[in-house]
Scaffold this motif. Structure first.
Motif, PDB file in Angstrom:
ATOM      1  N   GLY A 117       0.818  -1.211   0.000  1.00  0.00           N
ATOM      2  CA  GLY A 117       0.000   0.000   0.000  1.00  0.00           C
ATOM      3  C   GLY A 117       0.848   1.255   0.000  1.00  0.00           C
ATOM      4  O   GLY A 117       0.570   2.212  -0.737  1.00  0.00           O
ATOM      5  N   LEU A 118       1.906   1.268   0.823  1.00  0.00           N
ATOM      6  CA  LEU A 118       2.804   2.422   0.863  1.00  0.00           C
ATOM      7  C   LEU A 118       3.508   2.612  -0.474  1.00  0.00           C
ATOM      8  O   LEU A 118       3.666   3.738  -0.972  1.00  0.00           O
ATOM      9  CB  LEU A 118       3.834   2.245   1.979  1.00  0.00           C
ATOM     10  CG  LEU A 118       3.280   2.280   3.411  1.00  0.00           C
ATOM     11  CD1 LEU A 118       4.371   1.907   4.409  1.00  0.00           C
ATOM     12  CD2 LEU A 118       2.722   3.666   3.726  1.00  0.00           C
ATOM     13  N   TYR A 119       3.935   1.494  -1.071  1.00  0.00           N
ATOM     14  CA  TYR A 119       4.600   1.546  -2.378  1.00  0.00           C
ATOM     15  C   TYR A 119       3.650   2.084  -3.454  1.00  0.00           C
ATOM     16  O   TYR A 119       4.074   2.788  -4.380  1.00  0.00           O
ATOM     17  CB  TYR A 119       5.081   0.147  -2.755  1.00  0.00           C
ATOM     18  CG  TYR A 119       5.644   0.038  -4.154  1.00  0.00           C
ATOM     19  CD1 TYR A 119       6.926   0.482  -4.443  1.00  0.00           C
ATOM     20  CD2 TYR A 119       4.886  -0.521  -5.195  1.00  0.00           C
ATOM     21  CE1 TYR A 119       7.449   0.389  -5.727  1.00  0.00           C
ATOM     22  CE2 TYR A 119       5.396  -0.614  -6.479  1.00  0.00           C
ATOM     23  CZ  TYR A 119       6.684  -0.163  -6.730  1.00  0.00           C
ATOM     24  OH  TYR A 119       7.193  -0.254  -8.003  1.00  0.00           O
ATOM     25  N   SER A 120       2.372   1.773  -3.304  1.00  0.00           N
ATOM     26  CA  SER A 120       1.375   2.213  -4.294  1.00  0.00           C
ATOM     27  C   SER A 120       0.907   3.646  -4.066  1.00  0.00           C
ATOM     28  O   SER A 120       0.034   4.134  -4.784  1.00  0.00           O
ATOM     29  CB  SER A 120       0.160   1.267  -4.266  1.00  0.00           C
ATOM     30  OG  SER A 120       0.557  -0.065  -4.524  1.00  0.00           O
ATOM     31  N   GLY A 121       1.449   4.305  -3.043  1.00  0.00           N
ATOM     32  CA  GLY A 121       1.101   5.703  -2.812  1.00  0.00           C
ATOM     33  C   GLY A 121       0.108   5.931  -1.703  1.00  0.00           C
ATOM     34  O   GLY A 121      -0.352   7.058  -1.508  1.00  0.00           O
ATOM     35  N   GLU A 122      -0.235   4.874  -0.948  1.00  0.00           N
ATOM     36  CA  GLU A 122      -1.183   5.040   0.155  1.00  0.00           C
ATOM     37  C   GLU A 122      -0.554   5.874   1.266  1.00  0.00           C
ATOM     38  O   GLU A 122       0.631   5.722   1.582  1.00  0.00           O
ATOM     39  CB  GLU A 122      -1.577   3.663   0.702  1.00  0.00           C
ATOM     40  CG  GLU A 122      -2.615   3.717   1.801  1.00  0.00           C
ATOM     41  CD  GLU A 122      -3.011   2.332   2.283  1.00  0.00           C
ATOM     42  OE1 GLU A 122      -3.494   2.225   3.418  1.00  0.00           O
ATOM     43  OE2 GLU A 122      -2.825   1.363   1.524  1.00  0.00           O
ATOM     44  N   ARG A 123      -1.342   6.768   1.855  1.00  0.00           N
ATOM     45  CA  ARG A 123      -0.870   7.608   2.944  1.00  0.00           C
ATOM     46  C   ARG A 123      -1.516   7.163   4.258  1.00  0.00           C
ATOM     47  O   ARG A 123      -2.729   6.961   4.310  1.00  0.00           O
ATOM     48  CB  ARG A 123      -1.205   9.085   2.673  1.00  0.00           C
ATOM     49  CG  ARG A 123      -0.481   9.649   1.465  1.00  0.00           C
ATOM     50  CD  ARG A 123       1.018   9.754   1.720  1.00  0.00           C
ATOM     51  NE  ARG A 123       1.726  10.248   0.549  1.00  0.00           N
ATOM     52  CZ  ARG A 123       2.307   9.480  -0.360  1.00  0.00           C
ATOM     53  NH1 ARG A 123       2.254   8.160  -0.229  1.00  0.00           N
ATOM     54  NH2 ARG A 123       2.947  10.009  -1.383  1.00  0.00           N
ATOM     55  N   LEU A 124      -0.703   7.042   5.297  1.00  0.00           N
ATOM     56  CA  LEU A 124      -1.206   6.569   6.580  1.00  0.00           C
ATOM     57  C   LEU A 124      -1.523   7.732   7.504  1.00  0.00           C
ATOM     58  O   LEU A 124      -0.815   8.745   7.508  1.00  0.00           O
ATOM     59  CB  LEU A 124      -0.172   5.659   7.252  1.00  0.00           C
ATOM     60  CG  LEU A 124       0.378   4.488   6.427  1.00  0.00           C
ATOM     61  CD1 LEU A 124       1.266   3.621   7.303  1.00  0.00           C
ATOM     62  CD2 LEU A 124      -0.740   3.676   5.806  1.00  0.00           C
ATOM     63  N   ASN A 125      -2.596   7.584   8.294  1.00  0.00           N
ATOM     64  CA  ASN A 125      -2.898   8.584   9.309  1.00  0.00           C
ATOM     65  C   ASN A 125      -2.121   8.262  10.584  1.00  0.00           C
ATOM     66  O   ASN A 125      -1.430   7.237  10.674  1.00  0.00           O
ATOM     67  CB  ASN A 125      -4.401   8.681   9.569  1.00  0.00           C
ATOM     68  CG  ASN A 125      -4.993   7.360  10.044  1.00  0.00           C
ATOM     69  OD1 ASN A 125      -4.430   6.678  10.899  1.00  0.00           O
ATOM     70  ND2 ASN A 125      -6.142   6.983   9.479  1.00  0.00           N
TER      71      ASN A 125
END
Length: 290
Positions: A117-125
């Motif tokens: 997810g992080l690699y795909s551009g997902e941003r974590l809160n």
């Protein structure tokens, strides 16, 4: 309401089936002389056989079409990742207790999915970052030096299995006919596994009881388990499904206590609570922000 209750009964049975995969594998490799590669091959072949029968019984030309020659010639990376999962799973359970192995597998799958997810551009809160940090601390607790620390080599193999399953999940995400796709991948993974077994024929150790456990793990707790999971998944929320899967390592630990006489240590308990609690924070917070 009655249908909802029946769906959750099915979900509970499926989660128990997933946990039983660990119990059957650990029992076969610690209480019989069957070798890990044979367990892997028998599991994949029996799983493929059950799925082929299910697809045939559906009497649907499109689902049975997954075994057409043209499709069989394409897309081998996903079945290969399924084989990596199955083989790593089997070899890891030569040295890992069932519950600890399930915890490592589940943690590796979730961490791999998060990294994707992080690699795909997902941003974590903020809560997701806290959950991720808590889960990492739980892994560190698991590997603290002591008599109950898991085998390093077995742990590496199980983490590799988890990465393989995560890759398999990512590749198959969004499949319009998941049972058909699963059947096709099991058949192809079985072919590769059979070829490897032939190459390693000098290391094969046969055991009738071990073979039975492998067939049960493949045909019942894998083949039927996956088919039932895909059947009931559309009727429950994604957040609910993700959260319910947190129970699999816990169920495996309880089954290990009951059927394999494994020890329930404070070390394992604290690690389990911390890892699964961190992952729960991550999943729950991520679903709330969507």
């Amino acid at each position: 309401m009655r249908r909802l209750r029946s769906n959750y009964v099915i979900v509970f049975l499926v989660l128990c089936a997933f946990a039983l995969n660990s119990i059957l594998c650990r029992f076969a490799l610690s209480h019989t002389s069957l070798d890990p590669m044979s367990f892997t091959t028998l599991r994949l072949v029996s799983g493929a056989a059950v799925l082929v029968v299910l697809l045939t019984l559906l009497n649907n030309r499109e689902t049975v079409g997954c075994f057409e020659i043209q499709e069989f010639r394409t897309e081998w990376f996903t079945p290969l990742s399924l084989l990596v999962y199955a083989a790593g799973f089997s070899y890891a359970y030569v040295s890992l207790p069932a519950g600890m192995g399930a915890l490592l597998l589940f943690g590796a799958v979730q961490f791999s999915m998060i990294c994707y997810g992080l690699y795909s551009g997902e941003r974590l809160n903020t809560i997701q970052w806290i959950g991720l940090l808590v889960a990492v601390v739980g892994v560190l607790v698991l590997f603290l030096p002591g008599a109950t620390a898991p085998s390093l080599w077995g742990s590496v193999l199980m983490v590799t299995a988890g990465i393989g399953w995560a890759f398999y999940t990512v590749r198959g995400k969004g499949a319009s006919k998941p049972v058909r796709a699963t059947g096709s991948h099991f058949v192809k993974a079985s072919v590769i596994s059979l070829l490897i077994s032939i190459v390693l024929s000098s290391e094969i150790r046969w055991d009738g009881a071990g073979a039975l456990y492998a067939v049960l793990a493949g045909g019942v707790t894998s083949g039927l388990g996956y088919a039932l999971w895909y059947f009931v998944l559309p009727s429950i929320k994604v957040a609910t499904a993700a959260t319910l899967q947190l129970s699999v390592p816990v169920i495996a630990i309880i089954m290990g206590l009951l059927f394999l006489e494994e020890q329930a240590t404070l070390h394992l308990f604290l690690s389990c609570i911390t890892i699964l609690g961190g992952i729960f924070l991550y999943i729950f917070s991520g679903m709330r922000t969507r």
